[in-house]
Design a protein around this motif. Structure first.
Motif, PDB file in Angstrom:
ATOM      1  N   ALA A  44      23.225  10.837 -15.712  1.00 48.89           N
ATOM      2  CA  ALA A  44      22.986  10.804 -14.272  1.00 48.89           C
ATOM      3  C   ALA A  44      21.793  11.702 -13.951  1.00 48.89           C
ATOM      4  CB  ALA A  44      24.222  11.295 -13.534  1.00 48.89           C
ATOM      5  N   ASN A  45      21.138  11.463 -12.809  1.00 45.82           N
ATOM      6  CA  ASN A  45      20.113  12.393 -12.341  1.00 45.82           C
ATOM      7  C   ASN A  45      20.783  13.730 -12.064  1.00 45.82           C
ATOM      8  OD1 ASN A  45      17.540  10.929 -12.107  1.00 45.82           O
ATOM      9  ND2 ASN A  45      18.698   9.604 -10.726  1.00 45.82           N
ATOM     10  N   SER A  46      20.259  14.779 -12.668  1.00 47.58           N
ATOM     11  CA  SER A  46      20.940  16.065 -12.549  1.00 47.58           C
ATOM     12  C   SER A  46      19.947  17.207 -12.665  1.00 47.58           C
ATOM     13  CB  SER A  46      22.004  16.188 -13.642  1.00 47.58           C
ATOM     14  OG  SER A  46      22.627  17.446 -13.607  1.00 47.58           O
ATOM     15  N   THR A  47      20.299  18.331 -12.071  1.00 50.20           N
ATOM     16  CA  THR A  47      19.495  19.545 -12.205  1.00 50.20           C
ATOM     17  C   THR A  47      20.043  20.446 -13.304  1.00 50.20           C
ATOM     18  OG1 THR A  47      20.846  20.679 -10.553  1.00 50.20           O
ATOM     19  CG2 THR A  47      18.893  19.495  -9.757  1.00 50.20           C
ATOM     20  N   THR A  48      21.176  20.063 -13.892  1.00 51.78           N
ATOM     21  CA  THR A  48      21.806  20.853 -14.949  1.00 51.78           C
ATOM     22  C   THR A  48      22.011  19.986 -16.188  1.00 51.78           C
ATOM     23  OG1 THR A  48      24.007  20.295 -14.102  1.00 51.78           O
ATOM     24  CG2 THR A  48      22.987  22.332 -13.284  1.00 51.78           C
ATOM     25  N   PRO A  49      22.250  20.580 -17.342  1.00 49.73           N
ATOM     26  CA  PRO A  49      22.483  19.807 -18.567  1.00 49.73           C
ATOM     27  C   PRO A  49      23.651  18.833 -18.404  1.00 49.73           C
ATOM     28  CG  PRO A  49      22.080  22.095 -19.108  1.00 49.73           C
ATOM     29  CD  PRO A  49      22.206  22.036 -17.609  1.00 49.73           C
ATOM     30  N   THR A  50      23.477  17.630 -18.936  1.00 45.16           N
ATOM     31  CA  THR A  50      24.518  16.605 -18.838  1.00 45.16           C
ATOM     32  C   THR A  50      24.379  15.635 -20.008  1.00 45.16           C
ATOM     33  OG1 THR A  50      25.527  14.956 -17.379  1.00 45.16           O
ATOM     34  CG2 THR A  50      23.125  15.069 -17.398  1.00 45.16           C
ATOM     35  N   SER A  51      25.424  14.814 -20.234  1.00 45.57           N
ATOM     36  CA  SER A  51      25.421  13.911 -21.378  1.00 45.57           C
ATOM     37  C   SER A  51      26.196  12.641 -21.046  1.00 45.57           C
ATOM     38  CB  SER A  51      26.050  14.606 -22.593  1.00 45.57           C
ATOM     39  OG  SER A  51      25.988  13.799 -23.734  1.00 45.57           O
ATOM     40  N   ALA A  52      25.894  11.543 -21.760  1.00 49.52           N
ATOM     41  CA  ALA A  52      26.602  10.273 -21.587  1.00 49.52           C
ATOM     42  C   ALA A  52      26.555   9.507 -22.901  1.00 49.52           C
ATOM     43  CB  ALA A  52      25.974   9.447 -20.473  1.00 49.52           C
ATOM     44  N   SER A  53      27.603   8.693 -23.173  1.00 54.61           N
ATOM     45  CA  SER A  53      27.684   7.935 -24.426  1.00 54.61           C
ATOM     46  C   SER A  53      28.098   6.496 -24.168  1.00 54.61           C
ATOM     47  CB  SER A  53      28.692   8.581 -25.390  1.00 54.61           C
ATOM     48  OG  SER A  53      28.270   9.853 -25.800  1.00 54.61           O
ATOM     49  N   ASN A  54      27.759   5.628 -25.122  1.00 53.06           N
ATOM     50  CA  ASN A  54      28.167   4.230 -25.070  1.00 53.06           C
ATOM     51  C   ASN A  54      28.299   3.711 -26.500  1.00 53.06           C
ATOM     52  OD1 ASN A  54      28.880   1.778 -23.954  1.00 53.06           O
ATOM     53  ND2 ASN A  54      26.777   1.090 -23.673  1.00 53.06           N
ATOM     54  N   THR A 176      40.390 -12.669 -47.221  1.00 51.60           N
ATOM     55  CA  THR A 176      39.100 -12.436 -46.581  1.00 51.60           C
ATOM     56  C   THR A 176      38.913 -10.941 -46.357  1.00 51.60           C
ATOM     57  OG1 THR A 176      39.175 -14.575 -45.456  1.00 51.60           O
ATOM     58  CG2 THR A 176      37.688 -12.920 -44.550  1.00 51.60           C
ATOM     59  N   LEU A 177      37.715 -10.431 -46.661  1.00 46.62           N
ATOM     60  CA  LEU A 177      37.401  -9.023 -46.436  1.00 46.62           C
ATOM     61  C   LEU A 177      36.743  -8.891 -45.069  1.00 46.62           C
ATOM     62  CD1 LEU A 177      35.788  -8.147 -49.891  1.00 46.62           C
ATOM     63  CD2 LEU A 177      38.208  -8.431 -49.313  1.00 46.62           C
ATOM     64  N   ASN A 178      37.290  -8.056 -44.205  1.00 50.62           N
ATOM     65  CA  ASN A 178      36.786  -7.901 -42.845  1.00 50.62           C
ATOM     66  C   ASN A 178      36.158  -6.523 -42.653  1.00 50.62           C
ATOM     67  OD1 ASN A 178      37.677 -10.476 -41.702  1.00 50.62           O
ATOM     68  ND2 ASN A 178      39.733  -9.694 -42.069  1.00 50.62           N
ATOM     69  N   PHE A 179      34.956  -6.524 -42.069  1.00 50.55           N
ATOM     70  CA  PHE A 179      34.189  -5.296 -41.878  1.00 50.55           C
ATOM     71  C   PHE A 179      33.853  -5.096 -40.402  1.00 50.55           C
ATOM     72  CE2 PHE A 179      33.395  -6.928 -46.071  1.00 50.55           C
ATOM     73  CZ  PHE A 179      33.390  -5.814 -46.894  1.00 50.55           C
ATOM     74  N   ARG A 180      33.709  -3.825 -40.034  1.00 49.70           N
ATOM     75  CA  ARG A 180      33.291  -3.484 -38.677  1.00 49.70           C
ATOM     76  C   ARG A 180      32.118  -2.512 -38.761  1.00 49.70           C
ATOM     77  NH1 ARG A 180      38.000  -2.053 -36.412  1.00 49.70           N
ATOM     78  NH2 ARG A 180      37.946  -0.125 -37.624  1.00 49.70           N
ATOM     79  N   ALA A 181      31.027  -2.855 -38.084  1.00 51.17           N
ATOM     80  CA  ALA A 181      29.879  -1.954 -37.948  1.00 51.17           C
ATOM     81  C   ALA A 181      29.860  -1.461 -36.509  1.00 51.17           C
ATOM     82  CB  ALA A 181      28.583  -2.679 -38.278  1.00 51.17           C
ATOM     83  N   SER A 182      29.613  -0.181 -36.310  1.00 49.37           N
ATOM     84  CA  SER A 182      29.589   0.352 -34.952  1.00 49.37           C
ATOM     85  C   SER A 182      28.444   1.343 -34.794  1.00 49.37           C
ATOM     86  CB  SER A 182      30.921   1.023 -34.601  1.00 49.37           C
ATOM     87  OG  SER A 182      31.203   2.074 -35.497  1.00 49.37           O
ATOM     88  N   ALA A 183      27.956   1.440 -33.573  1.00 45.76           N
ATOM     89  CA  ALA A 183      26.896   2.393 -33.236  1.00 45.76           C
ATOM     90  C   ALA A 183      27.267   3.076 -31.929  1.00 45.76           C
ATOM     91  CB  ALA A 183      25.554   1.683 -33.103  1.00 45.76           C
ATOM     92  N   ARG A 184      27.089   4.377 -31.886  1.00 45.63           N
ATOM     93  CA  ARG A 184      27.319   5.131 -30.651  1.00 45.63           C
ATOM     94  C   ARG A 184      26.005   5.750 -30.209  1.00 45.63           C
ATOM     95  NH1 ARG A 184      31.289  10.212 -30.672  1.00 45.63           N
ATOM     96  NH2 ARG A 184      29.623  11.005 -32.015  1.00 45.63           N
ATOM     97  N   THR A 185      25.627   5.496 -28.969  1.00 45.84           N
ATOM     98  CA  THR A 185      24.416   6.066 -28.389  1.00 45.84           C
ATOM     99  C   THR A 185      24.810   7.205 -27.458  1.00 45.84           C
ATOM    100  OG1 THR A 185      23.408   3.863 -28.406  1.00 45.84           O
ATOM    101  CG2 THR A 185      22.312   5.566 -27.102  1.00 45.84           C
ATOM    102  N   THR A 186      24.278   8.389 -27.713  1.00 44.25           N
ATOM    103  CA  THR A 186      24.555   9.543 -26.861  1.00 44.25           C
ATOM    104  C   THR A 186      23.240  10.084 -26.317  1.00 44.25           C
ATOM    105  OG1 THR A 186      26.494  10.143 -28.176  1.00 44.25           O
ATOM    106  CG2 THR A 186      25.590  11.837 -26.719  1.00 44.25           C
TER     107      THR A 186
END
Length: 244
Positions: A44-54, A176-186
């Motif tokens: 978010a627009n902020s005047t202090t340190p902040t963080s967000a992830s997806n 069947t061999l099942n795989f999951r790939a994941s990415a987290r953006t912070t």
């Protein structure tokens, strides 16, 4: 007649050896690919340190071992992947005047990408997985500004799973061999000077690559029909000898 019977007996012994299956070590492979697509996030627009992830995910599969081919003796799953990380920061002085205004704006932030790859089925009692992170930083000064930086890398390459354990190999038979790939953006805004300035950090990541499974197995050869016929002839020879 006795000579014929002796010949048949010798042929039978030889054919018993010939009809015994011979093992041949072979390798069967299968491959697939995956791509999480781009995962966006921003603070978010902020005047202090902040963080967000997806988070973003991709699912793919490989063929299990066909048990009709022979006896499975080993499994090895390898991978080669790439990742993309991009960050930008917008730093703005909200003052709207011609005099006595703050005209020096400074802010900084970074984006981290966490990448995971795991085999979640079959159930081996645990999920083999691997991950790695990378960060990029950027900052700007004076008025409304933004800067973008990108990085590409071959991140994760190696062996995801390997075994010759018979109790684990059973899990790969005709499944069947099942795989999951994941990415987290912070995205993180680290600082924003001074207290009236607003800062916003934007981030995006993407994770893609290939998977290969190699099955090592022993193939048992099947006797030729002509060989089986000679084997039967040998058995008849034994029968005639006993009658004689």
């Amino acid at each position: 007649m006795i000579q014929l019977l002796r010949y048949c007996r010798c042929v039978t012994v030889a054919l018993l050896l010939a009809t015994t299956g011979v093992s041949h070590a072979l390798v069967m492979s299968d491959s697939t690919s995956f791509n999480t697509g781009t995962i966006y996030t921003s603070t978010a627009n902020s005047t202090t340190p902040t963080s967000a992830s997806n988070y973003g995910y991709a699912y793919t599969s490989l063929n299990g071992f066909d048990s009709s081919l022979g006896t499975l003796t080993g499994v090895s799953i390898s991978y080669d992947t790439s990742a993309y990380i991009r960050s930008s920061i917008a730093v703005r002085d909200p003052s709207d005047c011609w005099a006595f205004c703050e005209d020096n704006v400074s802010g900084g932030g970074y984006v981290r990408g966490d990448f995971y790859l795991d085999l979640y089925d079959p159930n081996l009692g645990y999920n083999p997985s691997t991950s790695r992170s990378s960060s990029v930083n950027c900052s700007d000064n004076d008025g409304y500004c933004s800067r973008t930086t990108s990085t590409y890398a071959n991140y994760l390459d190696g062996i995801l799973f390997s075994t010759t354990d018979a109790s684990l190999l059973e899990q790969f038979l005709d499944e069947t061999l099942n795989f999951r790939a994941s990415a987290r953006t912070t995205a993180t805004t680290s600082y924003c000077y001074d207290t009236e300035d607003t800062c916003r950090t934007y981030g995006e990541t993407r994770f893609w690559g290939n998977l290969v499974v190699n099955y090592t197995y022993d193939e048992v050869s099947v006797p030729e029909p002509a060989t089986i016929g000679l084997f039967v002839l040998g058995l008849l020879g034994f029968g005639l000898r006993r009658k004689g």
